[in-house]
Scaffold this active site. Structure first.
Site, PDB file in Angstrom:
ATOM      1  N   ARG A 274      26.767  33.973  44.020  1.00  0.00           N
ATOM      2  CA  ARG A 274      27.874  33.093  43.632  1.00  0.00           C
ATOM      3  C   ARG A 274      27.486  31.621  43.772  1.00  0.00           C
ATOM      4  NH1 ARG A 274      33.156  31.311  46.048  1.00  0.00           N
ATOM      5  NH2 ARG A 274      34.746  31.350  44.417  1.00  0.00           N
TER       6      ARG A 274
ATOM      7  N   ILE B  16      36.360  28.219  39.732  1.00  0.00           N
ATOM      8  CA  ILE B  16      35.813  29.577  39.840  1.00  0.00           C
ATOM      9  C   ILE B  16      36.808  30.321  40.719  1.00  0.00           C
ATOM     10  CG2 ILE B  16      34.335  28.849  41.792  1.00  0.00           C
ATOM     11  CD1 ILE B  16      32.301  30.950  41.009  1.00  0.00           C
ATOM     12  N   SER B  17      37.208  31.523  40.316  1.00  0.00           N
ATOM     13  CA  SER B  17      38.249  32.248  41.050  1.00  0.00           C
ATOM     14  C   SER B  17      37.780  32.610  42.452  1.00  0.00           C
ATOM     15  CB  SER B  17      38.627  33.530  40.305  1.00  0.00           C
ATOM     16  OG  SER B  17      38.989  33.247  38.990  1.00  0.00           O
ATOM     17  N   GLN B  18      38.772  32.820  43.318  1.00  0.00           N
ATOM     18  CA  GLN B  18      38.535  33.269  44.692  1.00  0.00           C
ATOM     19  C   GLN B  18      37.877  34.667  44.661  1.00  0.00           C
ATOM     20  OE1 GLN B  18      42.322  33.731  46.547  1.00  0.00           O
ATOM     21  NE2 GLN B  18      41.448  34.672  48.381  1.00  0.00           N
TER      22      GLN B  18
END
Ligand code: SAH
Length: 225
Positions: free
Chosen positions: A48, A74-76
């Protein structure tokens, strides 16, 4: 299901991006209800920290959304994991994502061996995401477009995930769903939404299930460079 990725030295990580730190994130996700080992394994493996700016790399394995420029995030990881579990529940082959952003969610799906199609309206974000896909050896089909029209030429899809929020579900997307397929989308206003899962029945109707509260950036119309 093994994770398929080509990992260059910078993908291995050190310090705050090391495997130990990544394993800690995975343990936290497990404690918070993510049970699918395939998903946990993909999160453990996909770097990530290569999907955010270098300046934010040390925060990449916190369970939090992070800025990626152009007012987007960017999503959790927990949300990515939950949506990926929901996608896998449809035993998919072909998946469509609306809102490529950093490319992280698409990379997780592709690493799980799925055929991923992804659409992004901001050209600059898509260019950067494509570079990441190439360097990780991920074969992901992507398009610069307003994703609210889906990708009709490549449908139907076994799963469609929308990673930006709208006040109501987009009809065109339901039409591009295969029988037995699932559509996962955050539905609601700007400050909080509900993650909705629609399951397409044999008679073409959509059965709705609520997966809980989430916060996403808004689904917007049109494209920009
Ligand atoms: N899945 C992404 C999350 C990105 S945030 C990730 O893993 O990083 C949501 C993204 O949706 C943003 O990049 C935003 O530009 C994009 N988006 C918003 N409206 C869109 C639309 N109509 N069509 C395609 N992409 C859209």
């Amino acid at each position: 299901m093994s994770v398929r990725l080509r990992l260059q030295p910078e993908a291995i990580g050190t310090g705050m991006t090391s495997q130990r730190v990544r394993d800690r994130l995975v343990e936290r996700l497990r404690e918070e209800g993510i049970a699918d080992e395939r998903v946990l394994n993909a999160i453990r493996t996909v770097p990530r920290h290569l999907f955010v700016d270098e300046a934010l790399a040390t925060r990449a394995y916190e369970d939090t959304a992070l800025p990626i420029g152009h007012g987007q995030t960017i999503s959790q990881p927990w949300v990515v994991a939950r949506m990926t579990e929901a996608v896998l529940s449809a035993r998919p082959g072909k998946v469509l994502e609306i809102g490529t952003g950093s490319g992280y969610q698409a990379a997780i799906l592709a690493a799980l061996g799925l055929e991923v199609h992804t659409v992004e309206r901001i050209g600059e974000l898509l260019r950067v995401a494509r570079k990441r896909f190439r360097s990780l050896g991920l074969n992901i089909r992507s398009k610069h477009d307003d994703g609210r029209i889906g990708w009709p030429e490549n449908g139907p899809f076994d799963a469609i995930i929308v990673t930006a929020a709208a006040p109501s579900l987009v009809d065109a997307l339901g039409e591009q769903l295969a029988t037995g397929g699932v559509l996962i989308a955050p539905v609601g206003g700007a400050s909080s939404q509900s993650l909705v899962l629609l399951h397409k029945q044999a008679d073409g109707t959509l059965r709705r299930q609520d997966l809980g509260a989430v916060v996403f950036v808004p689904l917007l119309s049109g494209m920009i460079d």
